[in-house]
Design a protein around this motif. Structure first.
Motif, short mmCIF file in Angstrom:
data_model
loop_
_atom_site.label_atom_id
_atom_site.label_comp_id
_atom_site.label_asym_id
_atom_site.label_seq_id
_atom_site.Cartn_x
_atom_site.Cartn_y
_atom_site.Cartn_z
N GLU A 1 8.79 -8.36 -6.03
CA GLU A 1 7.72 -7.03 -6.91
C GLU A 1 8.73 -6.57 -6.31
O GLU A 1 8.09 -6.20 -5.19
CB GLU A 1 6.51 -7.54 -6.97
N VAL A 2 8.65 -5.41 -7.89
CA VAL A 2 9.57 -3.49 -7.08
C VAL A 2 8.21 -2.78 -7.97
O VAL A 2 7.99 -3.01 -9.13
CB VAL A 2 10.55 -3.40 -6.87
N LYS A 3 8.45 -1.35 -7.75
CA LYS A 3 7.22 -0.59 -8.20
C LYS A 3 8.40 0.90 -8.63
O LYS A 3 8.52 0.84 -7.75
CB LYS A 3 5.73 -0.43 -8.38
N ILE A 4 8.41 0.61 -9.93
CA ILE A 4 9.15 2.20 -9.72
C ILE A 4 8.89 3.04 -11.36
O ILE A 4 8.65 2.66 -12.21
CB ILE A 4 10.93 1.56 -9.79
N ASP A 5 8.74 3.66 -11.30
CA ASP A 5 7.82 4.80 -11.80
C ASP A 5 6.44 4.82 -12.78
O ASP A 5 6.05 4.39 -13.64
CB ASP A 5 8.70 5.52 -12.62
N ASP A 6 5.66 3.80 -11.49
CA ASP A 6 4.28 3.27 -12.01
C ASP A 6 4.77 2.28 -12.78
O ASP A 6 3.54 1.48 -13.85
CB ASP A 6 3.27 4.11 -12.47
N VAL A 7 5.64 1.47 -13.11
CA VAL A 7 6.12 0.01 -13.59
C VAL A 7 6.43 -0.74 -12.68
O VAL A 7 6.85 -0.90 -11.89
CB VAL A 7 7.50 0.64 -15.01
N GLU A 8 5.39 -1.91 -12.72
CA GLU A 8 5.79 -2.96 -12.22
C GLU A 8 7.25 -3.93 -12.88
O GLU A 8 7.67 -4.35 -13.92
CB GLU A 8 4.78 -4.07 -11.98
N TYR A 9 8.15 -4.34 -11.14
CA TYR A 9 8.96 -5.08 -11.82
C TYR A 9 9.16 -6.17 -11.43
O TYR A 9 8.94 -5.83 -10.28
CB TYR A 9 10.66 -4.45 -11.90
N ILE A 10 9.69 -7.24 -11.62
CA ILE A 10 10.56 -8.51 -10.45
C ILE A 10 12.00 -8.92 -11.10
O ILE A 10 12.43 -8.74 -11.80
CB ILE A 10 9.62 -9.90 -10.70
#
Length: 94
Positions: free
Chosen positions: A73-82
């Motif tokens: 899990e990563v968070k970029i610009d307040d959006v979480e991605y996997i």
């Protein structure tokens, strides 16, 4: 900022499904276990990974189901991605 996956990796954004109980109470995605359904945001180039030729079978915009405890899990610009490997994707939802 943009995520560009390498090799056989795929960037997913989890879909948040709200659920309504019989009495009309809305249970948000934060109150229950995370969905295993996601949308494909970016796809790596594939190529040779661990000596095997990998052809990417998913494309941007596909809705997929992925393995429960897979990915990072990563968070970029307040959006979480996997970020998952393609073999962690179990099915494409049509």
């Amino acid at each position: 900022m943009k995520l560009v996956p390498l090799g056989d990796r795929v960037v997913l954004k989890q879909l948040v499904a709200e659920e309504t109980t019989k009495s009309g109470i809305v249970i948000t995605g934060q109150a229950k276990e995370k969905e295993q359904q996601a949308e494909v945001i970016a796809v790596g180039p594939g190529g040779v990974v661990d000596g095997k030729e990998i052809t990417m079978q998913v494309k941007v915009g596909d809705k997929v189901i992925f393995a429960k405890y897979s990915g990072t899990e990563v968070k970029i610009d307040d959006v979480e991605y996997i970020v998952v490997k393609q073999n962690d994707i179990l099915a494409i939802v049509e």
